[in-house]
Motif scaffolding. Structure first.
Motif, PDB file in Angstrom:
ATOM      1  N   HIS A   1       0.859  -1.182   0.000  1.00  0.00           N
ATOM      2  CA  HIS A   1       0.000   0.000   0.000  1.00  0.00           C
ATOM      3  C   HIS A   1       0.898   1.235   0.000  1.00  0.00           C
ATOM      4  O   HIS A   1       1.796   1.343   0.845  1.00  0.00           O
ATOM      5  N   VAL A   2       0.636   2.162  -0.905  1.00  0.00           N
ATOM      6  CA  VAL A   2       1.486   3.341  -1.041  1.00  0.00           C
ATOM      7  C   VAL A   2       0.627   4.601  -1.035  1.00  0.00           C
ATOM      8  O   VAL A   2      -0.382   4.683  -1.744  1.00  0.00           O
ATOM      9  N   ARG A   3       1.026   5.588  -0.229  1.00  0.00           N
ATOM     10  CA  ARG A   3       0.339   6.867  -0.149  1.00  0.00           C
ATOM     11  C   ARG A   3       1.375   7.980   0.048  1.00  0.00           C
ATOM     12  O   ARG A   3       2.426   7.768   0.635  1.00  0.00           O
ATOM     13  N   THR A   4       1.021   9.182  -0.398  1.00  0.00           N
ATOM     14  CA  THR A   4       1.763  10.371   0.018  1.00  0.00           C
ATOM     15  C   THR A   4       1.131  10.869   1.312  1.00  0.00           C
ATOM     16  O   THR A   4      -0.090  11.053   1.378  1.00  0.00           O
ATOM     17  N   VAL A   5       1.950  11.052   2.332  1.00  0.00           N
ATOM     18  CA  VAL A   5       1.441  11.384   3.661  1.00  0.00           C
ATOM     19  C   VAL A   5       2.208  12.575   4.224  1.00  0.00           C
ATOM     20  O   VAL A   5       3.214  13.011   3.662  1.00  0.00           O
ATOM     21  N   ARG A   6       1.700  13.069   5.350  1.00  0.00           N
ATOM     22  CA  ARG A   6       2.376  14.170   6.038  1.00  0.00           C
ATOM     23  C   ARG A   6       2.712  13.754   7.463  1.00  0.00           C
ATOM     24  O   ARG A   6       1.853  13.226   8.171  1.00  0.00           O
ATOM     25  N   VAL A   7       3.958  13.987   7.851  1.00  0.00           N
ATOM     26  CA  VAL A   7       4.394  13.763   9.229  1.00  0.00           C
ATOM     27  C   VAL A   7       4.341  15.104   9.942  1.00  0.00           C
ATOM     28  O   VAL A   7       5.068  16.044   9.594  1.00  0.00           O
ATOM     29  N   ALA A   8       3.470  15.193  10.932  1.00  0.00           N
ATOM     30  CA  ALA A   8       3.249  16.477  11.610  1.00  0.00           C
ATOM     31  C   ALA A   8       4.475  16.917  12.406  1.00  0.00           C
ATOM     32  O   ALA A   8       4.824  18.099  12.427  1.00  0.00           O
ATOM     33  N   ASP A   9       5.146  15.975  13.067  1.00  0.00           N
ATOM     34  CA  ASP A   9       6.275  16.308  13.933  1.00  0.00           C
ATOM     35  C   ASP A   9       7.213  15.106  13.953  1.00  0.00           C
ATOM     36  O   ASP A   9       6.885  14.055  14.501  1.00  0.00           O
ATOM     37  N   TRP A  10       8.408  15.283  13.370  1.00  0.00           N
ATOM     38  CA  TRP A  10       9.371  14.180  13.302  1.00  0.00           C
ATOM     39  C   TRP A  10       9.954  13.848  14.670  1.00  0.00           C
ATOM     40  O   TRP A  10      10.640  12.834  14.829  1.00  0.00           O
ATOM     41  N   GLY A  11       9.701  14.673  15.666  1.00  0.00           N
ATOM     42  CA  GLY A  11      10.275  14.437  16.985  1.00  0.00           C
ATOM     43  C   GLY A  11       9.413  13.598  17.906  1.00  0.00           C
ATOM     44  O   GLY A  11       9.836  13.291  19.027  1.00  0.00           O
ATOM     45  N   THR A  12       8.214  13.222  17.479  1.00  0.00           N
ATOM     46  CA  THR A  12       7.328  12.449  18.347  1.00  0.00           C
ATOM     47  C   THR A  12       7.575  10.955  18.211  1.00  0.00           C
ATOM     48  O   THR A  12       8.160  10.489  17.235  1.00  0.00           O
ATOM     49  N   ALA A  13       7.133  10.198  19.190  1.00  0.00           N
ATOM     50  CA  ALA A  13       7.241   8.736  19.147  1.00  0.00           C
ATOM     51  C   ALA A  13       5.962   8.143  19.737  1.00  0.00           C
ATOM     52  O   ALA A  13       5.650   8.405  20.904  1.00  0.00           O
ATOM     53  N   PRO A  14       5.199   7.374  18.939  1.00  0.00           N
ATOM     54  CA  PRO A  14       5.438   7.108  17.512  1.00  0.00           C
ATOM     55  C   PRO A  14       5.126   8.330  16.661  1.00  0.00           C
ATOM     56  O   PRO A  14       4.534   9.304  17.137  1.00  0.00           O
ATOM     57  N   LEU A  15       5.496   8.252  15.379  1.00  0.00           N
ATOM     58  CA  LEU A  15       5.230   9.348  14.464  1.00  0.00           C
ATOM     59  C   LEU A  15       3.752   9.363  14.083  1.00  0.00           C
ATOM     60  O   LEU A  15       3.172   8.324  13.763  1.00  0.00           O
ATOM     61  N   GLU A  16       3.172  10.552  14.095  1.00  0.00           N
ATOM     62  CA  GLU A  16       1.804  10.712  13.595  1.00  0.00           C
ATOM     63  C   GLU A  16       1.861  10.896  12.086  1.00  0.00           C
ATOM     64  O   GLU A  16       2.537  11.799  11.579  1.00  0.00           O
ATOM     65  N   VAL A  17       1.155  10.038  11.374  1.00  0.00           N
ATOM     66  CA  VAL A  17       1.175  10.040   9.909  1.00  0.00           C
ATOM     67  C   VAL A  17      -0.225  10.397   9.413  1.00  0.00           C
ATOM     68  O   VAL A  17      -1.189   9.671   9.676  1.00  0.00           O
ATOM     69  N   ARG A  18      -0.330  11.484   8.692  1.00  0.00           N
ATOM     70  CA  ARG A  18      -1.633  11.938   8.197  1.00  0.00           C
ATOM     71  C   ARG A  18      -1.805  11.541   6.728  1.00  0.00           C
ATOM     72  O   ARG A  18      -0.942  11.831   5.896  1.00  0.00           O
ATOM     73  N   GLY A  19      -2.916  10.883   6.438  1.00  0.00           N
ATOM     74  CA  GLY A  19      -3.215  10.519   5.056  1.00  0.00           C
ATOM     75  C   GLY A  19      -2.866   9.101   4.701  1.00  0.00           C
ATOM     76  O   GLY A  19      -2.904   8.727   3.518  1.00  0.00           O
ATOM     77  N   GLY A  20      -2.513   8.276   5.682  1.00  0.00           N
ATOM     78  CA  GLY A  20      -2.160   6.882   5.413  1.00  0.00           C
ATOM     79  C   GLY A  20      -3.377   6.029   5.099  1.00  0.00           C
ATOM     80  O   GLY A  20      -4.527   6.458   5.283  1.00  0.00           O
ATOM     81  N   PRO A  21      -3.155   4.801   4.656  1.00  0.00           N
ATOM     82  CA  PRO A  21      -4.271   3.914   4.319  1.00  0.00           C
ATOM     83  C   PRO A  21      -5.017   3.463   5.573  1.00  0.00           C
ATOM     84  O   PRO A  21      -4.408   3.049   6.559  1.00  0.00           O
TER      85      PRO A  21
END
Length: 259
Positions: free
Chosen positions: A162-182
């Motif tokens: 599965h492939v999508r273009t997504v946005r990572v709101a903050d690369w410093g968080t754990a886990p990373l929040e990924v917007r627009g994923g499947p």
């Protein structure tokens, strides 16, 4: 997305992302110069990347992603083409020289310093043999357009790629929040992004972040070394980089019985 428009979009693209299945692990991912061979998407890697090319071809499923609007022409469109890859080991460089070299010289300025004349091609003979990965597009769909460094391409493998273009709101968080994923998909995953200097593409940083994806989150197991564009190289760095590429290509060609 009409599959007949795929070659036109690729001809207009400057860079792309290639992702492939690695069963049981995060998908493989690299940045590439997208080319067209016989109407089909293709990528032509120097022989120094033989391990990557063979791994991609053996994955069983791959995706070529046009997500980056930089260096594009008027017929470019963000899209995702998926299907199996066939590897053509062009040990003599004839296929690349006859069918693909003009495209690479037009799209990728660094290639011009190595192959923009018969004299340069003789001097840098090792640059012309290529590992040509040809995608047989089974599905072509509209994709997302990357707008900045927070936008990356996500590949998730749950038995299907599965492939999508997504946005990572903050690369410093754990886990990373990924917007627009499947939605409803979980499994090993990779985020791949690219930074490049325009228009010369002398500097080109491709970064990958691997982990496990579920519910719009990526738990990182292998962070990117850097996501920043590499600094402007000095003369010594340029010379060392070219010599390293030459040595790796010659070594791989000889190991495969070429050259």
């Amino acid at each position: 997305m009409d599959a007949t428009s795929l070659p036109a979009a690729i001809h207009s693209a400057g860079v792309a992302e290639l992702l492939w299945r690695t069963p049981g692990e995060a998908p493989g991912a690299i940045g590439v110069v997208p080319l067209v061979l016989g109407g089909r998407p293709a990528v032509a890697l120097p022989w120094g990347h033989v391990g990557t090319a063979r791994a991609a071809a053996s994955g069983g499923a791959a995706a070529l992603v046009l997500s980056d609007p930089r260096l594009t022409g008027s017929r470019w469109a963000p899209l995702v083409a998926t299907g199996p890859l066939t590897l053509v080991e062009d040990g003599a460089g004839d296929l690349f020289t006859d069918e693909l070299l003009d495209q690479e010289l037009r799209k990728h300025p660094p290639a011009r310093a190595l192959a923009d004349s018969p004299m340069l091609r003789r001097e840098h003979w090792w640059y012309l043999p290529r590992l040509v990965l040809v995608l047989e597009p089974v599905d072509v769909v509209a994709g997302g357009r990357r707008e900045g460094p927070g936008d990356v391409v996500l590949g998730v493998d749950d038995g299907t790629l599965h492939v999508r273009t997504v946005r990572v709101a903050d690369w410093g968080t754990a886990p990373l929040e990924v917007r627009g994923g499947p939605a409803g998909v979980r499994g090993p995953a990779v985020l791949v992004g690219q930074e490049l200097s325009v228009p010369d593409v002398e500097r080109w940083t491709v970064h990958t972040t691997a982990g496990r994806y579920a519910d719009d989150r990526l738990t990182v197991t292998q962070p990117a070394v850097t996501r920043e564009l590499e600094p402007v190289p000095g003369l010594l760095t340029r010379i060392r980089r070219q010599r390293a590429l030459e040595r790796s290509c010659v070594r791989a060609l000889r190991a495969a019985g070429h050259g």
